[in-house]
Design a protein around this motif. Sequence first.
Motif, short mmCIF file in Angstrom:
data_model
loop_
_atom_site.label_atom_id
_atom_site.label_comp_id
_atom_site.label_asym_id
_atom_site.label_seq_id
_atom_site.Cartn_x
_atom_site.Cartn_y
_atom_site.Cartn_z
N GLY A 30 13.14 51.26 19.98
CA GLY A 30 14.31 50.59 20.55
C GLY A 30 15.18 49.97 19.47
N ALA A 31 14.56 49.39 18.46
CA ALA A 31 15.32 48.81 17.34
C ALA A 31 16.13 49.89 16.63
CB ALA A 31 14.38 48.10 16.37
N TRP A 32 15.52 51.05 16.43
CA TRP A 32 16.23 52.15 15.76
C TRP A 32 17.38 52.65 16.63
CZ3 TRP A 32 17.12 53.93 11.20
CH2 TRP A 32 17.66 55.22 11.03
N ALA A 45 18.00 44.23 18.42
CA ALA A 45 18.88 44.90 17.45
C ALA A 45 20.36 44.79 17.86
CB ALA A 45 18.49 46.38 17.33
N GLU A 47 0.51 49.82 20.52
CA GLU A 47 1.40 50.81 21.14
C GLU A 47 2.76 50.19 21.48
OE1 GLU A 47 0.17 52.41 24.92
OE2 GLU A 47 1.25 54.28 24.58
N GLU A 48 2.72 48.93 21.86
CA GLU A 48 3.97 48.22 22.16
C GLU A 48 4.92 48.30 20.96
OE1 GLU A 48 3.15 44.12 23.05
OE2 GLU A 48 5.21 43.69 23.62
N GLN A 83 13.16 44.43 11.25
CA GLN A 83 12.31 44.27 12.44
C GLN A 83 10.84 44.45 12.02
OE1 GLN A 83 14.17 43.87 15.51
NE2 GLN A 83 15.94 43.88 14.16
N VAL A 133 10.55 38.91 13.55
CA VAL A 133 9.10 39.17 13.50
C VAL A 133 8.55 39.05 14.90
CG1 VAL A 133 6.90 38.48 12.49
CG2 VAL A 133 9.01 38.29 11.15
N ILE A 134 7.95 40.12 15.39
CA ILE A 134 7.45 40.14 16.76
C ILE A 134 5.94 40.37 16.74
CG2 ILE A 134 7.51 41.37 18.97
CD1 ILE A 134 10.44 41.91 18.53
N SER A 135 5.22 39.42 17.32
CA SER A 135 3.77 39.55 17.48
C SER A 135 3.51 40.30 18.79
CB SER A 135 3.15 38.15 17.52
OG SER A 135 1.76 38.25 17.72
N ILE A 188 12.87 59.82 16.06
CA ILE A 188 13.13 58.46 15.62
C ILE A 188 12.17 58.19 14.46
CG2 ILE A 188 12.79 56.02 16.24
CD1 ILE A 188 13.85 56.73 19.05
N LEU A 240 6.93 59.34 21.67
CA LEU A 240 8.33 58.87 21.66
C LEU A 240 9.04 59.18 20.34
CD1 LEU A 240 10.76 57.22 22.72
CD2 LEU A 240 9.44 55.15 22.28
N THR A 271 1.24 42.51 21.81
CA THR A 271 -0.03 42.39 22.55
C THR A 271 -0.93 43.58 22.31
OG1 THR A 271 1.02 43.35 24.50
CG2 THR A 271 0.94 40.95 24.37
N ASN A 277 -0.71 57.85 22.21
CA ASN A 277 0.24 58.46 23.14
C ASN A 277 1.67 57.95 22.88
OD1 ASN A 277 0.99 60.13 25.46
ND2 ASN A 277 1.45 58.17 26.43
N GLY A 307 13.06 45.98 21.64
CA GLY A 307 13.59 46.35 20.33
C GLY A 307 15.10 46.50 20.34
N LEU A 308 15.61 47.13 21.39
CA LEU A 308 17.05 47.35 21.49
C LEU A 308 17.80 46.02 21.67
CD1 LEU A 308 19.38 49.38 21.65
CD2 LEU A 308 18.89 49.63 24.09
N PRO A 355 8.99 47.66 26.08
CA PRO A 355 9.04 47.50 24.62
C PRO A 355 10.31 48.08 23.99
CG PRO A 355 6.82 48.06 25.27
CD PRO A 355 7.66 48.15 26.51
N ILE A 356 10.77 49.24 24.44
CA ILE A 356 12.02 49.78 23.89
C ILE A 356 13.16 48.81 24.19
CG2 ILE A 356 13.71 51.66 24.09
CD1 ILE A 356 11.33 53.51 24.77
N GLY A 394 7.17 51.32 20.79
CA GLY A 394 8.34 51.17 21.66
C GLY A 394 9.37 50.23 21.07
N VAL A 395 8.91 49.07 20.59
CA VAL A 395 9.85 48.08 20.05
C VAL A 395 10.62 48.66 18.86
CG1 VAL A 395 10.05 45.84 18.91
CG2 VAL A 395 8.52 46.10 20.89
N GLN A 442 9.93 36.03 23.12
CA GLN A 442 11.14 36.29 22.33
C GLN A 442 12.40 35.70 22.97
OE1 GLN A 442 11.37 37.83 19.25
NE2 GLN A 442 9.15 37.67 19.25
#
Lengths: 194, 173
Positions: free
Chosen positions: B62-64, A64, B54-55, B23, B47-49, B94, B88, B51, B84, A60-61, A56-57, B58-59, A92
Motif C-alpha cells: 500500500g505504501a508503494w 503514504a 504478513e500484514e 516506511q 514505523v509500524i509495529s 510491487i 501480492l 501483529t 501467501n 500503507g496507502l 493492511p494495504i 500489505g502495508v 496508527q
Amino acid sequence: MTGTLHRRYVVDALLSRRSTDTLVIAGLGQCAYDIAAVSPSPRNFGLLGGMGLAVPIGIGLATAQPDKRVIVITGDGEMLMGLGSLTTVATQQLRNLAIVILDNERFGETGGQPTPTAGPTNLSAMAAAAGIQVTGMVTEESQIQALAASVHEDSGPVFYTVKVLFESLPMGTIELDGVRLKDQFRDVVLGEGA
Amino acid sequence: MTEPKIDWPSAIFDVLRAQNFTQICHVPDAGHAALIDRCVEQNDMTVISLTTEEEGIGVLSGAWLGGKKGVLLMQSSGVGNTINGFALPMATRIPLFTIVTMRGEWAEGNPWQTPMGQAAGPVLEAMGVTVFRVERPEEVGEVVGAAAQLAFNTHQSVAVLLSQRLIGAKEFK
C-alpha cells in the motif's frame, strides 16, 4: 441477523460521492467485482488474492498519502483473516482511512459456507474493542446516506459493518493483470512514470 | 587483542537513509531492536509495529501504491507467516524488501526455532523471492544496500537474511 441490503446499492451509495482525492481498495472476490462494476476508476485497487491484506494495504496507502481519503471495502471472510490489522489501524490513528465490511455472513466465492458473523461474531464490536473510535452496524436502507457521509467526511479511522444479502452477481470486466492494475493506480495518484 | 565491534545496525540505518526509505514495518525482534529504536527517533520515518509479518506485505504494498519505499524487519520464524502474502507483490511487481534476523541455526538453544529457521531461505526462494545471506558484520551495509537497489530498481521481492552467527545466539540460562 441476515442482511437485506443489496451490496451494489451500498457500494454505489458510497462511491457516487467519490472525488479525485478518493482512493479505493477492495478485498478479494466479490468486493473487487463490485467496485469495478459500480464505480470503475484507475483510483481503484481490487484484489484477487492476498486474502486478509485489504486493510493492511489501506494502512500503507493512508500513511503514504495522508491528504487523500482511503476507503477499504471488503468482505466478512476477508476481514476475519486479517483481524490483527484492526489493532494497527487503531494504534496508527489514520485520520484518512475508512473501512466498510460488506457482511453477507458467507464465504461467497467458495460455496457460501457460513462465516462466524452468521453466528455470534460482530466485526464492528471487534473493531471498537481494537480501539477504533468511530464504528457502526448498518442494516437498513435509511442508514445508508449517513454511512456514506461518515465514510467520506468523519475523522478516521472509521469502521462500519453493512449487513448485505448473500447474492450471486456478474463478475463483469475486471483487471486481471496485477502489473497493469498497479501501474494505472500509481500513474493517476503519483503522475505518469512515477 | 580484540577487533573493534562493527555496528551493523547503523550500517543498515545508513542504507535506509541514503535510499530514502520512509516506511518501516516490523514484528519486533531482539536482533533488529537497535535499528527499530533508531528509526523511531526519526521524524520522517513511519514505523509500524505489526501483529503478524504478513500484514507488513500489505502495508508496504500500500505504501508503494502511494509512492513510498519501505522495509519489513522480521525474524526467521515470521517468514512462514508472509508466504501467501507474497502473491501480492509477485502478481503486481510491487517491489518488496525485507531484512530477516535468523534463528534456528548457529548455536541455537531452542529446538522450536529450528524448523522455520532452516526453512526460511528455501521457502522464500520457492515464492520467487531473491535471497541474500550475510555472515560477516562488515558486509551488512554493502549487501543490504545492493539488495535494496535490486528490489526497487527491478521491481522484485528481495530478502536479506542476517545469520545467527552475525547477530549472536540468544542465551538460554
